[in-house]
Design a protein around this motif. Structure first.
Motif, mmCIF file in Angstrom:
data_model
loop_
_atom_site.group_PDB
_atom_site.id
_atom_site.type_symbol
_atom_site.label_atom_id
_atom_site.label_comp_id
_atom_site.label_asym_id
_atom_site.label_seq_id
_atom_site.Cartn_x
_atom_site.Cartn_y
_atom_site.Cartn_z
ATOM 1 N N MET A 1 1.664 -27.129 -5.013
ATOM 2 C CA MET A 1 3.021 -27.111 -5.557
ATOM 3 C C MET A 1 3.652 -28.485 -5.348
ATOM 4 O O MET A 1 3.511 -29.068 -4.281
ATOM 5 C CB MET A 1 3.819 -26.032 -4.819
ATOM 6 C CG MET A 1 5.291 -25.978 -5.093
ATOM 7 S SD MET A 1 6.090 -24.551 -4.256
ATOM 8 C CE MET A 1 6.633 -25.307 -2.722
ATOM 9 N N GLU A 2 4.317 -28.993 -6.389
ATOM 10 C CA GLU A 2 5.052 -30.252 -6.238
ATOM 11 C C GLU A 2 6.546 -29.971 -6.301
ATOM 12 O O GLU A 2 6.993 -29.177 -7.130
ATOM 13 C CB GLU A 2 4.708 -31.193 -7.387
ATOM 14 C CG GLU A 2 3.409 -31.930 -7.253
ATOM 15 C CD GLU A 2 3.194 -32.777 -8.498
ATOM 16 O OE1 GLU A 2 3.562 -33.963 -8.481
ATOM 17 O OE2 GLU A 2 2.702 -32.233 -9.504
ATOM 18 N N VAL A 3 7.297 -30.649 -5.453
ATOM 19 C CA VAL A 3 8.748 -30.504 -5.412
ATOM 20 C C VAL A 3 9.348 -31.892 -5.632
ATOM 21 O O VAL A 3 9.117 -32.795 -4.823
ATOM 22 C CB VAL A 3 9.208 -29.927 -4.062
ATOM 23 C CG1 VAL A 3 10.713 -29.691 -4.056
ATOM 24 C CG2 VAL A 3 8.466 -28.624 -3.744
ATOM 25 N N ALA B 1 12.842 -24.957 -0.419
ATOM 26 C CA ALA B 1 12.057 -26.146 -0.785
ATOM 27 C C ALA B 1 12.919 -27.101 -1.614
ATOM 28 O O ALA B 1 12.897 -28.322 -1.420
ATOM 29 C CB ALA B 1 10.801 -25.736 -1.555
ATOM 30 N N GLY C 1 3.935 -25.831 -10.305
ATOM 31 C CA GLY C 1 2.753 -25.214 -9.708
ATOM 32 C C GLY C 1 3.064 -24.236 -8.587
ATOM 33 O O GLY C 1 2.199 -23.956 -7.748
ATOM 34 N N ALA C 2 4.281 -23.718 -8.552
ATOM 35 C CA ALA C 2 4.638 -22.765 -7.496
ATOM 36 C C ALA C 2 3.853 -21.464 -7.680
ATOM 37 O O ALA C 2 3.560 -21.066 -8.806
ATOM 38 C CB ALA C 2 6.137 -22.471 -7.529
ATOM 39 N N MET D 1 7.486 -34.248 -2.964
ATOM 40 C CA MET D 1 6.787 -33.578 -1.876
ATOM 41 C C MET D 1 5.710 -32.688 -2.471
ATOM 42 O O MET D 1 5.929 -32.003 -3.463
ATOM 43 C CB MET D 1 7.828 -32.721 -1.111
ATOM 44 C CG MET D 1 7.296 -31.790 -0.070
ATOM 45 S SD MET D 1 8.631 -30.939 0.864
ATOM 46 C CE MET D 1 8.854 -29.440 -0.108
ATOM 47 N N GLU D 2 4.525 -32.730 -1.852
ATOM 48 C CA GLU D 2 3.446 -31.830 -2.278
ATOM 49 C C GLU D 2 3.194 -30.788 -1.201
ATOM 50 O O GLU D 2 3.196 -31.129 -0.013
ATOM 51 C CB GLU D 2 2.152 -32.614 -2.469
ATOM 52 C CG GLU D 2 2.041 -33.357 -3.765
ATOM 53 C CD GLU D 2 0.722 -34.123 -3.780
ATOM 54 O OE1 GLU D 2 -0.264 -33.579 -4.323
ATOM 55 O OE2 GLU D 2 0.680 -35.226 -3.222
ATOM 56 N N VAL D 3 2.965 -29.560 -1.612
ATOM 57 C CA VAL D 3 2.690 -28.461 -0.682
ATOM 58 C C VAL D 3 1.342 -27.871 -1.088
ATOM 59 O O VAL D 3 1.191 -27.374 -2.208
ATOM 60 C CB VAL D 3 3.793 -27.385 -0.748
ATOM 61 C CG1 VAL D 3 3.544 -26.291 0.280
ATOM 62 C CG2 VAL D 3 5.171 -28.006 -0.555
ATOM 63 N N ALA E 1 8.669 -23.353 2.590
ATOM 64 C CA ALA E 1 7.773 -23.938 1.579
ATOM 65 C C ALA E 1 6.322 -23.611 1.915
ATOM 66 O O ALA E 1 5.519 -23.266 1.028
ATOM 67 C CB ALA E 1 7.992 -25.449 1.493
ATOM 68 N N TYR F 1 2.566 -20.140 0.766
ATOM 69 C CA TYR F 1 1.101 -20.211 0.644
ATOM 70 C C TYR F 1 0.357 -19.392 1.683
ATOM 71 O O TYR F 1 -0.795 -19.028 1.465
ATOM 72 C CB TYR F 1 0.642 -21.677 0.675
ATOM 73 C CG TYR F 1 0.970 -22.333 -0.627
ATOM 74 C CD1 TYR F 1 0.056 -22.298 -1.683
ATOM 75 C CD2 TYR F 1 2.212 -22.903 -0.852
ATOM 76 C CE1 TYR F 1 0.370 -22.843 -2.914
ATOM 77 C CE2 TYR F 1 2.541 -23.452 -2.073
ATOM 78 C CZ TYR F 1 1.617 -23.413 -3.102
ATOM 79 O OH TYR F 1 1.932 -23.934 -4.318
#
Lengths: 261, 261
Positions: free
Chosen positions: A1-3, A204, A223-224, B1-3, B204, B208
């Motif tokens: 996931m990108e924020v 987030a 991409g959540a 930010m990437e998660v 966040a 996942y």
């Protein structure tokens, strides 16, 4: 996931169209919006777009507001606006009245002096559910992509220092996952677990909104791990009745306790 | 930010070293860990690594546990473990006892049947603060990068359906931002705002972890808007005293109310 925080060049103005402001901000930032992206919007700019600002000198406090202002160390004008905006007043501590508004527990009913012009306050947005669905529709009309939309406010948590995000409304995706009956790693079914996906995404996004002069009214989440939907999401699906709530079900209101004493 | 969720091929075993499990999982996933990345770890695997599992048939419930089990519709063995693990019992609703443990408000003190072998339960981790700092140190020893570490549990929110993330402990970054005195968009100083960065990152990551058989015990967060530090972060900086808490300060405990009645 990108924020990804999406900045604007100047603050969202009173009455400004949010879809237009968003699309301009994305273009300025060189970010291409895609099908399935979630656009998170801070409640403050929703209020600005709705013209929900009030000059404090125009507010006439009631006797009840004067009493509450003394009790909680607020100005009578702020207390008056909190009384008007709150569906219910639950209690309070110094400088904060604990309220419920549209089913959400909020400090001071979302009435906020920060990021308001001098002598004014910003009121919480009206009907965030309709705002979310309208914004989703307008984005689709303008750029032809199906996004999710998430209206985010900040809130306090029990016994924790600092604020986190809370979803006032969502459109285009399911705000909860329901894990009941699904297997754990041992294949045993889970009994009671639901996950507040919209609130977790709100947190987030809230990392990027900030509370001050960052000029980041939008956050794009790509991409959540959510399930997309076109159905109308009622904000009430994110609430639980008070008797099921571990906090409200476990504790008595200040007023109840006074009645008991 | 990437998660980014980091999967393992098989569940973390009892007594397994977390740093080794993490580095193996990163290698298997082809993810290169970098300076400044935050590694979020679900509390459940911390408990496994500490061997914090109990066979329910080995638990002898006290009279108090039997009474609480009846009141809250739990088994006496679970109620007994909740009493042992909780620093304080605040109240409860059907199937959930509201507790405080290490300063954090948790349902059932974190005692959990899900993802435990049949007939057993997982207890909450011991000393998550030391776990966070030790894991950070071990990662540095093994691969030479300075990361942040975040130990995440899931928790309920007042009047909301579903769970979100909460930071039990952090190492390597500041868990709060302090906005007091900084300017808003009009240059007016903010008075009371702190932001619970660690809790927002916990949410966040929690997106996942899931609650079931996803086998995602770690989440890598890259590019988060945090401030890095090498100082020891005490989890207590994330707590507020009960009298400052808008929930606990506004409401009376069940027991207080009974005393009043």
């Amino acid at each position: 996931m990108e924020v990804i925080g999406v900045k604007v060049e100047k603050p969202i103005g009173i009455g400004e169209n949010l879809a237009e402001a968003l699309i301009r901000a994305l273009e300025d930032s060189g970010i291409e919006i895609r099908d399935g992206d979630i656009i998170a919007v801070t409640s403050k700019v929703v209020s600005y777009s709705q013209g929900r600002l009030v000059r404090l000198s125009d507010v006439k406090p009631s006797a009840k507001a004067v009493e509450m202002a003394l009790k909680y160390d607020l100005t009578p004008e702020i207390a008056e606006l909190v009384i008007r905006e709150a569906d219910e007043i639950v209690g309070g501590v110094k400088r904060y009245i604990l309220t419920i508004r549209n089913g959400v527990v909020l400090g001071n009913a979302g009435v906020d002096k920060s990021n308001a012009p001098y002598g004014m306050v910003v009121l919480p947005p009206a009907n965030p559910e309709a705002v979310a669905h309208t914004l989703r529709h307008e984005i689709y009309e303008k750029v032809g992509v199906k996004t999710g939309v998430l209206i985010v406010d900040s809130r306090i948590e029990p016994l924790r220092r600092g604020t986190v995000g809370v979803a006032l409304a969502v459109a285009g995706f399911e705000p909860l996952s329901d894990e009941r009956g699904k297997p754990d790693i041992y294949g045993k079914p889970l009994l009671v677990t639901r996950r507040a996906l919209a609130d977790m995404l709100a947190s987030a996004a809230e990392l990027y909104f900030g509370e001050r002069d960052e000029l980041t009214p939008f956050v794009l989440i790509r991409g959540a791990p959510i399930r997309r939907t076109d159905r109308w999401i009622h904000s009430s699906v994110m609430f639980i009745p008070r008797e099921e709530c571990i906090f409200f079900g476990s504790m008595k209101h200040e007023d109840d306790a006074e009645d008991n004493g």
